[in-house]
Design an enzyme around this catalytic site. Structure first.
Site, short mmCIF file in Angstrom:
data_model
loop_
_atom_site.label_atom_id
_atom_site.label_comp_id
_atom_site.label_asym_id
_atom_site.label_seq_id
_atom_site.Cartn_x
_atom_site.Cartn_y
_atom_site.Cartn_z
N TRP A 102 3.42 -6.85 5.09
CA TRP A 102 2.48 -7.81 3.89
C TRP A 102 2.57 -9.02 4.52
O TRP A 102 1.91 -9.79 4.07
CB TRP A 102 2.93 -7.07 2.73
CG TRP A 102 2.39 -5.57 2.92
CD1 TRP A 102 3.29 -4.73 2.59
CD2 TRP A 102 1.39 -4.92 2.36
NE1 TRP A 102 2.39 -3.55 2.60
CE2 TRP A 102 1.84 -3.74 2.91
CE3 TRP A 102 0.03 -5.62 3.27
CZ2 TRP A 102 -0.01 -3.31 2.97
CZ3 TRP A 102 -0.95 -4.82 2.90
CH2 TRP A 102 -0.89 -3.13 3.32
N ASP A 171 4.59 -12.25 -4.09
CA ASP A 171 3.90 -11.43 -4.18
C ASP A 171 4.56 -10.06 -4.98
O ASP A 171 5.57 -9.69 -3.89
CB ASP A 171 3.43 -10.83 -2.30
CG ASP A 171 2.27 -9.51 -2.60
OD1 ASP A 171 2.56 -8.64 -3.51
OD2 ASP A 171 2.08 -9.81 -1.86
N LYS A 195 0.94 0.48 -7.79
CA LYS A 195 2.30 1.23 -7.59
C LYS A 195 2.92 1.39 -9.06
O LYS A 195 3.32 2.65 -9.45
CB LYS A 195 3.18 -0.72 -6.71
CG LYS A 195 2.54 -0.77 -5.88
CD LYS A 195 2.51 0.13 -4.78
CE LYS A 195 1.90 -0.45 -3.14
NZ LYS A 195 2.13 0.00 -2.12
#
Length: 359
Positions: A102, A171, A195
């Site tokens: 990511w 992030d 999540k």
């Protein structure tokens, strides 16, 4: 009802109490005779939901008044582009710490927009650890430093965040709300909800107000953070149901005792699964170094692909779902986000011990 032990990496488990409350209100929310999904985003009924979610997030994370909270769409992936579009001027450079896929994607998007550089990386070690050893004091051309706080694919997590004199952007999609953090250490935090925060569809952005004032003025209106801050994230139709679910999850966090209790439970859950790995005499091999192990995503491999496949098949028979590892790492991954109960981790650890004895 036979609920699965849900170890999916995302979208992932939601608290049962949240699902049950949403179910009870689905057809008639607060006496409106409509579902939340049917409410106008300009109505008072929805406005209360929207502002409640924002206030709860502010209280739980202790977000100072010097920050704004935005509810956006497009997931973290859109933030990979929005951040450099807004905050990477031509004369500056965005710096990245690479800790997984990511952060690589965030770098790739920023590189299309402006100058970038990698200040630290664990890529050569297949992202088995967090590279803490770097300096930022002399980065006079820096627009910001970007990190990814938890790495779902590789199972690593920052245990301490860098102290830096340049804007720090994180992030936190896969570990926000899982532990206490000092929001003031960051200039911008962003997180896809799927999540720990709620269902997919809404992205939370926590941004310092003085950083908002520095947005590049040539950015398209819908991609400008100022646009959404000025309109309380209601410039266009927001993902209303996802924000409603976010508010329910935040209520659940409060009833569970807040972030301190959540963090303690997450550590306990992770210790149970990691103990099963460490006591397996090498049958289960962890991917992450011990000082970088994630409390959200436990990654490990078995001695062969054949055993891995048998493990996954037998696990599914025991209602242990979503344990497949990512293709770039292989093996298995147990994602044990906030809503995954302690019982699920105990069940998994016992299954791992029984499987090892048999095979």
């Amino acid at each position: 009802m036979n609920r699965a032990y849900n170890f999916n990496a995302g979208p992932s488990a939601l608290p049962l109490a949240v699902l049950e409350k949403a179910q009870s209100e689905l057809l008639n929310f607060n006496g409106t005779g409509m579902s939340v999904m049917e409410l106008s985003h300009r109505s008072q009924a929805y406005d209360e939901v929207h502002n409640k979610a924002k206030q709860l997030l502010k209280e739980i994370l202790r977000v100072p008044d010097s920050y704004d909270i935005l509810f956006l769409q497009g997931g973290a992936s859109l933030q990979f582009a929005m951040i450099p579009m807004n905050f990477l001027p031509q004369e500056k450079k965005a710096y990245f710490v690479l800790t997984g896929s990511w952060s690589e994607k965030a770098l790739k998007e920023a590189s299309k927009i402006g100058k970038t550089d990698v200040i630290a990386s664990s890529k050569e070690a297949n992202y088995t650890h967090i590279p803490y050893d770097f300096q930022t004091e002399n980065l006079h051309d820096a627009a910001y430093l970007h990190i990814t706080s938890n790495n779902t694919i590789f199972g690593t997590q920052w245990k301490k965040f860098p102290k830096t004199n340049i804007p720090l952007i994180a992030d936190m999609s896969s570990d926000i709300l899982s532990r206490e953090i000092n929001v003031e250490q960051f200039d911008l935090i962003y997180a896809g909800a799927q999540k720990n925060l709620g269902p997919s569809g809404v992205t939370v952005v926590i941004i310092r107000k003085d950083l908002l004032e520095k947005t590049n003025n040539y950015v398209p209106t819908i991609l400008n953070y100022q646009t959404h801050a000025n309109k309380n994230s209601l410039y266009n139709t927001p993902p209303t149901f996802a924000i409603y679910m976010l508010s329910l999850v935040l209520e659940w966090v409060q009833t569970e005792g807040g972030l301190l209790k959540i963090e303690q439970r997450n550590k306990e859950k992770a210790e149970i699964v990691y103990r099963a790995i460490d006591e397996s005499e090498g049958f289960y091999k962890p991917h992450a170094h011990q000082d970088s192990r994630s409390n959200m995503n436990v990654t490990f491999t078995l001695p062969s692909k054949e055993l891995t496949q048998q493990f996954l098949e037998k696990a599914k028979e025991q209602n242990l779902i979503g344990l497949n590892g990512h293709r770039s790492v292989g093996g298995c991954r147990a994602s044990i986000y906030n809503a995954v109960p302690l019982e699920a981790c105990e069940k998994l650890a016992q299954f791992m011990a029984d499987f090892r004895k048999k095979y």
